[in-house]
Motif scaffolding. Structure first.
Motif, PDB file in Angstrom:
ATOM      1  N   UNK A   5      63.194  50.089  66.315  1.00 25.00           N
ATOM      2  CA  UNK A   5      62.127  50.276  66.950  1.00 25.00           C
ATOM      3  C   UNK A   5      62.512  50.247  68.223  1.00 25.00           C
ATOM      4  N   UNK A   6      62.372  51.622  68.724  1.00 26.49           N
ATOM      5  CA  UNK A   6      63.386  51.983  70.081  1.00 26.49           C
ATOM      6  C   UNK A   6      61.354  52.210  71.281  1.00 26.49           C
ATOM      7  N   UNK A   7      61.546  51.509  72.388  1.00 23.69           N
ATOM      8  CA  UNK A   7      60.307  52.099  72.673  1.00 23.69           C
ATOM      9  C   UNK A   7      60.363  52.203  74.539  1.00 23.69           C
ATOM     10  N   UNK A   8      59.515  52.550  75.702  1.00 23.72           N
ATOM     11  CA  UNK A   8      60.031  52.936  76.949  1.00 23.72           C
ATOM     12  C   UNK A   8      60.073  54.322  77.468  1.00 23.72           C
ATOM     13  N   UNK A   9      60.450  54.811  76.177  1.00 26.35           N
ATOM     14  CA  UNK A   9      60.387  56.394  76.503  1.00 26.35           C
ATOM     15  C   UNK A   9      59.599  57.138  77.838  1.00 26.35           C
ATOM     16  N   UNK A  10      59.175  58.308  78.251  1.00 23.65           N
ATOM     17  CA  UNK A  10      58.294  58.660  79.167  1.00 23.65           C
ATOM     18  C   UNK A  10      59.990  59.642  79.755  1.00 23.65           C
ATOM     19  N   UNK A  20      64.233  51.336  78.731  1.00 21.02           N
ATOM     20  CA  UNK A  20      64.373  51.459  76.848  1.00 21.02           C
ATOM     21  C   UNK A  20      64.668  50.138  76.534  1.00 21.02           C
ATOM     22  N   UNK A  21      63.782  49.720  75.868  1.00 20.22           N
ATOM     23  CA  UNK A  21      63.708  48.924  74.897  1.00 20.22           C
ATOM     24  C   UNK A  21      64.518  48.579  73.617  1.00 20.22           C
ATOM     25  N   UNK A  22      64.813  48.000  72.750  1.00 17.40           N
ATOM     26  CA  UNK A  22      65.618  48.090  71.278  1.00 17.40           C
ATOM     27  C   UNK A  22      64.981  46.909  70.839  1.00 17.40           C
ATOM     28  N   UNK A  23      64.031  46.670  69.776  1.00 17.21           N
ATOM     29  CA  UNK A  23      63.413  45.866  68.601  1.00 17.21           C
ATOM     30  C   UNK A  23      63.862  45.674  67.131  1.00 17.21           C
ATOM     31  N   UNK A  94      68.594  53.527  69.545  1.00 20.02           N
ATOM     32  CA  UNK A  94      69.351  52.024  69.142  1.00 20.02           C
ATOM     33  C   UNK A  94      69.479  52.049  68.063  1.00 20.02           C
ATOM     34  N   UNK A  95      71.131  51.283  68.071  1.00 18.08           N
ATOM     35  CA  UNK A  95      72.075  51.069  66.083  1.00 18.08           C
ATOM     36  C   UNK A  95      72.655  49.623  66.405  1.00 18.08           C
ATOM     37  N   UNK A  96      72.842  49.043  65.261  1.00 19.89           N
ATOM     38  CA  UNK A  96      72.680  47.991  64.584  1.00 19.89           C
ATOM     39  C   UNK A  96      74.045  47.599  63.719  1.00 19.89           C
ATOM     40  N   UNK A  97      74.603  46.850  64.079  1.00 19.43           N
ATOM     41  CA  UNK A  97      75.382  45.977  63.132  1.00 19.43           C
ATOM     42  C   UNK A  97      75.940  45.140  62.933  1.00 19.43           C
ATOM     43  N   UNK A 112      64.301  56.776  67.352  1.00 13.71           N
ATOM     44  CA  UNK A 112      64.720  57.307  68.338  1.00 13.71           C
ATOM     45  C   UNK A 112      63.151  57.226  69.983  1.00 13.71           C
ATOM     46  N   UNK A 113      63.425  57.330  70.833  1.00 10.05           N
ATOM     47  CA  UNK A 113      62.198  57.372  72.008  1.00 10.05           C
ATOM     48  C   UNK A 113      62.916  58.675  72.909  1.00 10.05           C
ATOM     49  N   UNK A 114      62.239  59.342  73.334  1.00 15.13           N
ATOM     50  CA  UNK A 114      62.670  60.819  74.016  1.00 15.13           C
ATOM     51  C   UNK A 114      62.085  60.230  75.477  1.00 15.13           C
ATOM     52  N   UNK A 115      63.714  60.508  76.160  1.00 18.21           N
ATOM     53  CA  UNK A 115      63.723  60.206  77.532  1.00 18.21           C
ATOM     54  C   UNK A 115      63.771  61.887  78.180  1.00 18.21           C
ATOM     55  N   UNK A 116      62.486  62.256  79.317  1.00 16.93           N
ATOM     56  CA  UNK A 116      62.461  63.533  79.885  1.00 16.93           C
ATOM     57  C   UNK A 116      62.401  63.252  81.948  1.00 16.93           C
ATOM     58  N   UNK A 117      63.405  63.751  82.514  1.00  8.85           N
ATOM     59  CA  UNK A 117      63.463  63.343  83.019  1.00  8.85           C
ATOM     60  C   UNK A 117      63.723  65.143  84.019  1.00  8.85           C
TER      61      UNK A 117
END
Length: 119
Positions: A5-10, A20-23, A94-97, A112-117
């Motif tokens: 789960x991604x978070x922190x976008x905006x 951004x954080x990936x948990x 984020x992705x993991x292996x 995914x989390x949206x980042x808009x500049x």
């Protein structure tokens, strides 16, 4: 089954910063290499970088090498994005292996989390 789960976008102004954080749930991210990717509208997904036991945090995308940092702390993986530009606008994943090094392919993906500049 690992779930990411991604978070922190905006939305942020040019020159600003976001983290951004990936948990992960279902398994500890300590046992995985974790990559950050992004996909801008109309463009293909590209890898931003990866963090792993063997490689540490590595930024692979040239356009962000002096602005983005990948790190892992307390079972979360972070993407610190500084001096953001319009062209950084994208959905970030984020992705993991299950490897100790940064792989070419990943087994698990977040939503995914949206980042808009934007000014």
């Amino acid at each position: 089954q690992l779930k990411l789960v991604e978070s922190g976008g905006g939305k942020v102004q040019p020159g600003g910063s976001l983290r951004l954080s990936c948990a992960g749930s279902g398994a500890s991210l300590d046992n995985y290499a974790v990559g950050w990717f992004r996909q801008a509208p109309g463009k293909e997904r590209e890898e931003v970088g990866c963090v792993s036991t063997s490689d540490g945090g590595v930024i692979s995308e040239d356009s962000v090498k002096d602005r983005f940092i990948i790190s892992e702390t307390n079972h979360r993986v972070y993407l610190q994005m500084n001096r953001l530009k319009f062209e950084d606008t994208a959905v970030y994943y984020c992705a993991a292996a299950p490897y100790k090094y940064c792989p070419d392919e990943y087994d698990y993906w977040g939503q995914g989390t949206q980042v808009t500049v934007s000014s």
